[in-house]
Design a protein around this motif. Structure first.
Motif, PDB file in Angstrom:
ATOM      1  N   GLU A   1     -67.839  85.934  -9.779  1.00 37.70           N
ATOM      2  CA  GLU A   1     -69.066  85.865 -10.478  1.00 37.70           C
ATOM      3  C   GLU A   1     -69.004  85.324 -11.878  1.00 37.70           C
ATOM      4  O   GLU A   1     -68.050  85.940 -12.559  1.00 37.70           O
ATOM      5  N   ASP A   2     -69.780  84.708 -12.496  1.00 38.76           N
ATOM      6  CA  ASP A   2     -69.738  84.703 -13.800  1.00 38.76           C
ATOM      7  C   ASP A   2     -70.162  86.032 -14.646  1.00 38.76           C
ATOM      8  O   ASP A   2     -71.042  86.676 -13.876  1.00 38.76           O
ATOM      9  N   VAL A   3     -69.895  86.292 -15.827  1.00 35.42           N
ATOM     10  CA  VAL A   3     -70.304  87.550 -16.383  1.00 35.42           C
ATOM     11  C   VAL A   3     -70.884  87.400 -17.824  1.00 35.42           C
ATOM     12  O   VAL A   3     -70.982  86.281 -18.363  1.00 35.42           O
TER      13      VAL A   3
ATOM     14  N   ASP B   1     -79.307  67.855  -4.525  1.00 41.21           N
ATOM     15  CA  ASP B   1     -78.720  66.854  -3.949  1.00 41.21           C
ATOM     16  C   ASP B   1     -77.310  66.852  -4.060  1.00 41.21           C
ATOM     17  O   ASP B   1     -76.814  66.693  -5.458  1.00 41.21           O
ATOM     18  N   GLY B   2     -76.319  66.709  -3.051  1.00 41.60           N
ATOM     19  CA  GLY B   2     -74.956  66.550  -3.446  1.00 41.60           C
ATOM     20  C   GLY B   2     -74.145  67.777  -3.730  1.00 41.60           C
ATOM     21  O   GLY B   2     -72.930  67.652  -3.960  1.00 41.60           O
ATOM     22  N   ALA B   3     -74.901  68.796  -3.926  1.00 40.75           N
ATOM     23  CA  ALA B   3     -74.192  69.981  -4.337  1.00 40.75           C
ATOM     24  C   ALA B   3     -73.619  70.752  -3.217  1.00 40.75           C
ATOM     25  O   ALA B   3     -73.956  70.545  -2.005  1.00 40.75           O
ATOM     26  N   GLY B   4     -72.696  71.710  -3.416  1.00 40.67           N
ATOM     27  CA  GLY B   4     -72.007  72.318  -2.571  1.00 40.67           C
ATOM     28  C   GLY B   4     -72.786  73.501  -1.975  1.00 40.67           C
ATOM     29  O   GLY B   4     -73.933  74.012  -2.492  1.00 40.67           O
ATOM     30  N   VAL B   5     -72.400  74.321  -1.262  1.00 40.95           N
ATOM     31  CA  VAL B   5     -73.004  75.606  -0.486  1.00 40.95           C
ATOM     32  C   VAL B   5     -73.499  76.454  -1.586  1.00 40.95           C
ATOM     33  O   VAL B   5     -74.680  77.035  -1.691  1.00 40.95           O
ATOM     34  N   VAL B   6     -72.611  76.878  -2.585  1.00 43.63           N
ATOM     35  CA  VAL B   6     -72.871  77.954  -3.698  1.00 43.63           C
ATOM     36  C   VAL B   6     -73.953  77.617  -4.276  1.00 43.63           C
ATOM     37  O   VAL B   6     -74.977  78.323  -4.778  1.00 43.63           O
ATOM     38  N   ASP B   7     -73.968  76.137  -4.901  1.00 45.14           N
ATOM     39  CA  ASP B   7     -74.859  75.772  -6.030  1.00 45.14           C
ATOM     40  C   ASP B   7     -76.338  75.811  -5.010  1.00 45.14           C
ATOM     41  O   ASP B   7     -77.363  75.674  -5.938  1.00 45.14           O
ATOM     42  N   ASN B   8     -76.514  75.730  -3.924  1.00 46.43           N
ATOM     43  CA  ASN B   8     -77.482  75.783  -3.056  1.00 46.43           C
ATOM     44  C   ASN B   8     -78.034  77.139  -2.461  1.00 46.43           C
ATOM     45  O   ASN B   8     -79.024  77.345  -1.800  1.00 46.43           O
ATOM     46  N   LEU B   9     -77.350  78.225  -2.788  1.00 52.75           N
ATOM     47  CA  LEU B   9     -78.034  79.478  -2.698  1.00 52.75           C
ATOM     48  C   LEU B   9     -79.114  79.860  -3.246  1.00 52.75           C
ATOM     49  O   LEU B   9     -79.243  79.468  -4.382  1.00 52.75           O
ATOM     50  N   ASP B  10     -79.912  80.962  -2.578  1.00 56.88           N
ATOM     51  CA  ASP B  10     -81.007  81.095  -3.424  1.00 56.88           C
ATOM     52  C   ASP B  10     -80.811  81.720  -4.589  1.00 56.88           C
ATOM     53  O   ASP B  10     -81.594  81.268  -5.622  1.00 56.88           O
TER      54      ASP B  10
ATOM     55  N   ARG C   1     -62.394  80.275  -2.504  1.00 49.42           N
ATOM     56  CA  ARG C   1     -62.248  80.407  -4.094  1.00 49.42           C
ATOM     57  C   ARG C   1     -63.424  79.876  -5.040  1.00 49.42           C
ATOM     58  O   ARG C   1     -63.059  78.836  -5.819  1.00 49.42           O
ATOM     59  N   GLN C   2     -64.590  79.974  -4.357  1.00 53.23           N
ATOM     60  CA  GLN C   2     -65.707  79.551  -4.968  1.00 53.23           C
ATOM     61  C   GLN C   2     -66.240  80.714  -5.695  1.00 53.23           C
ATOM     62  O   GLN C   2     -66.101  81.730  -5.367  1.00 53.23           O
ATOM     63  N   LYS C   3     -67.134  80.398  -6.638  1.00 55.23           N
ATOM     64  CA  LYS C   3     -67.854  81.470  -7.472  1.00 55.23           C
ATOM     65  C   LYS C   3     -69.146  81.567  -7.129  1.00 55.23           C
ATOM     66  O   LYS C   3     -70.181  80.708  -7.055  1.00 55.23           O
ATOM     67  N   MET C   4     -69.639  83.087  -6.784  1.00 57.61           N
ATOM     68  CA  MET C   4     -71.075  83.295  -6.505  1.00 57.61           C
ATOM     69  C   MET C   4     -71.970  83.151  -7.994  1.00 57.61           C
ATOM     70  O   MET C   4     -71.386  83.292  -9.033  1.00 57.61           O
ATOM     71  N   PRO C   5     -73.348  82.913  -7.749  1.00 61.24           N
ATOM     72  CA  PRO C   5     -74.043  83.043  -8.983  1.00 61.24           C
ATOM     73  C   PRO C   5     -74.183  84.464  -9.325  1.00 61.24           C
ATOM     74  O   PRO C   5     -73.672  85.357  -8.762  1.00 61.24           O
ATOM     75  N   ARG C   6     -74.381  84.730 -10.677  1.00 64.67           N
ATOM     76  CA  ARG C   6     -74.480  85.625 -11.371  1.00 64.67           C
ATOM     77  C   ARG C   6     -75.359  86.848 -10.691  1.00 64.67           C
ATOM     78  O   ARG C   6     -76.646  86.533 -10.139  1.00 64.67           O
ATOM     79  N   LYS C   7     -75.107  88.011 -10.401  1.00 62.93           N
ATOM     80  CA  LYS C   7     -75.929  89.231  -9.965  1.00 62.93           C
ATOM     81  C   LYS C   7     -76.346  88.945  -8.663  1.00 62.93           C
ATOM     82  O   LYS C   7     -77.775  88.806  -8.464  1.00 62.93           O
ATOM     83  N   SER C   8     -75.672  88.380  -7.797  1.00 61.07           N
ATOM     84  CA  SER C   8     -76.174  88.049  -6.621  1.00 61.07           C
ATOM     85  C   SER C   8     -75.743  88.908  -5.332  1.00 61.07           C
ATOM     86  O   SER C   8     -76.288  88.728  -4.177  1.00 61.07           O
ATOM     87  N   THR C   9     -75.039  89.620  -5.463  1.00 60.90           N
ATOM     88  CA  THR C   9     -74.408  90.705  -4.586  1.00 60.90           C
ATOM     89  C   THR C   9     -74.564  92.138  -4.827  1.00 60.90           C
ATOM     90  O   THR C   9     -74.031  92.470  -5.882  1.00 60.90           O
TER      91      THR C   9
END
Length: 391
Positions: free
Chosen positions: A125-127, A292-301, A365-373
């Protein structure tokens, strides 16, 4: 090969020091109340500027108080020393469900933050860099680590779970039992040199480890140049992911977002794809347009909330002080109550990420959105402390 090692110089709680981690609170007043009720709590060391007599003072100005409190806790017998150990960890919920983990040290040079960076420890995650600076300053001042990084063992999870359960069954009475606000019992047992310790370290530190909680703490160890950091290695069977919601204290504007009324009160959505919003005017559902065109992570809620709701509809950056990140220990009723009481203008309720999706994203090795888990149960601070002079 293992990236997990014994704690050279540990301090084990004898009682009264266990605490929620410093970043588990939606309201700083809760921290102050806990410290007032129990000055020996690890929170009094980790958040010295939130002690009753220090509220309003800058964090850095309060670091001498943190040093004094930790020294006093040792002098008063709240901690007992142990050398060259790992520590078994069992958490038992009121319904009897049990989680297991292993307190140990993990190699900092194994931390990886991208597919191009080698390493067995995946930070995901970003910090917020100011939080990292505070953790570095605290560790440098006290020369101890009080909060562990929670790591999820992805390669040997089942074998580690079974080995930890057996080791606990053979260990006798725990060194201490600490009960958290949810009624979960946290127990620890020290394990010295021998075949049991070696096997547990091999299982805990073999294969890829994912940071489930403690992205700021792991980066702080890197920033400070520590060779190893304090961790609890746990298993997929031991954890679940709860919702990670948001409160917004002030709405600068609200535009460009299509919402529809909900028939009942806003709650955590059962599945992803829509988020629920609550204001004093009512409850709403919003389907946030995917990129549009983004990967799975960028389209997580959680990523869409950052981009579509906060950035585009509200004009807020993720680190804006008007946003409070609220973990799953706080139910939907609590968030609605904060809005009803006027302490927030908007509650954003988001479906939790699944453990399987979390592991899959991280192993890619993809990064989760901030504060998502928001993993539960969390490792409790102040039960096992690592002295940095021996790291």
């Amino acid at each position: 090969m293992t990236v997990a090692y014994p704690i050279a110089h540990a301090w084990l709680s004898t009682g009264g020091t266990g605490a929620q981690n410093y970043d588990e609170f939606a309201d700083d007043a809760e921290i102050t109340a806990i410290i007032a009720a129990n000055p020996a709590s690890a929170l009094a060391v980790e958040m010295p500027h939130r002690a009753p007599e220090s509220v309003g003072r800058p964090f850095l100005d309060c670091l001498p108080d943190a040093v004094d409190r930790l020294r006093a806790a040792k002098d008063d017998g709240h901690y007992a020393p142990a050398s060259d150990v790992v520590v078994l960890y069992r958490i038992t919920a009121p319904d009897g469900a049990r989680a297991y983990g292993l307190w140990c040290m993990v190699a900092t040079d194994q931390i990886s933050t991208s597919a191009d960076e080698p390493g067995a420890v995946i930070r995901n995650e970003d910090v917020f860099i100011e939080k990292v600076r505070e953790r570095v300053a605290l560790a440098e001042a006290t020369r101890h680590l009080l909060s562990p990084v929670l790591l999820l063992q992805t390669a040997h999870g089942e074998a580690l779970h079974a080995a930890l359960a057996q080791a606990v069954a053979d260990a006798g009475r725990p060194a201490v039992t600490d009960t958290d606000p949810a009624g979960r019992a946290h127990e620890i047992w020290a394990v010295g040199a021998g075949t049991t310790r070696d096997r547990l370290l091999a299982l805990a530190g073999g294969g890829e480890l994912v940071v489930a909680d403690g992205n700021h703490r792991s980066l702080a160890a890197q920033t400070a140049g520590y060779e190893r950091f304090l961790a609890v290695v746990t298993t997929p069977e031991s954890v679940a992911i709860q919702p990670y919601n948001r409160l917004v204290s002030e709405l600068p504007f609200f535009e460009g977002l299509t919402i529809e009324p909900l028939p009942g009160p806003a709650d955590v959505p059962a599945v992803g794809g829509r988020v629920h919003l609550y204001t004093r005017e009512g409850s709403w559902a919003a389907t946030l347009p995917k990129v549009d065109g983004a990967g799975v992570v960028d389209n997580l809620d959680h990523a869409l909330v950052e981009r579509r709701l906060f950035a585009e509809a509200l004009g807020l950056e993720p680190g804006d002080k008007r946003i409070t990140y609220v973990g799953g220990d706080y139910p939907a009723e609590w968030l609605r109550g904060e809005v009803d009481a006027g302490r927030a203008e908007l509650a954003v309720l988001i479906a939790p990420v699944t453990v399987d999706d979390f592991v899959a994203v991280n192993l890619a090795r993809q990064k989760m959105p901030r504060k998502s888990t928001w993993f539960t149960p969390k490792a409790r601070a102040g039960l096992v402390v690592a002295q940095l002079d021996s790291v």
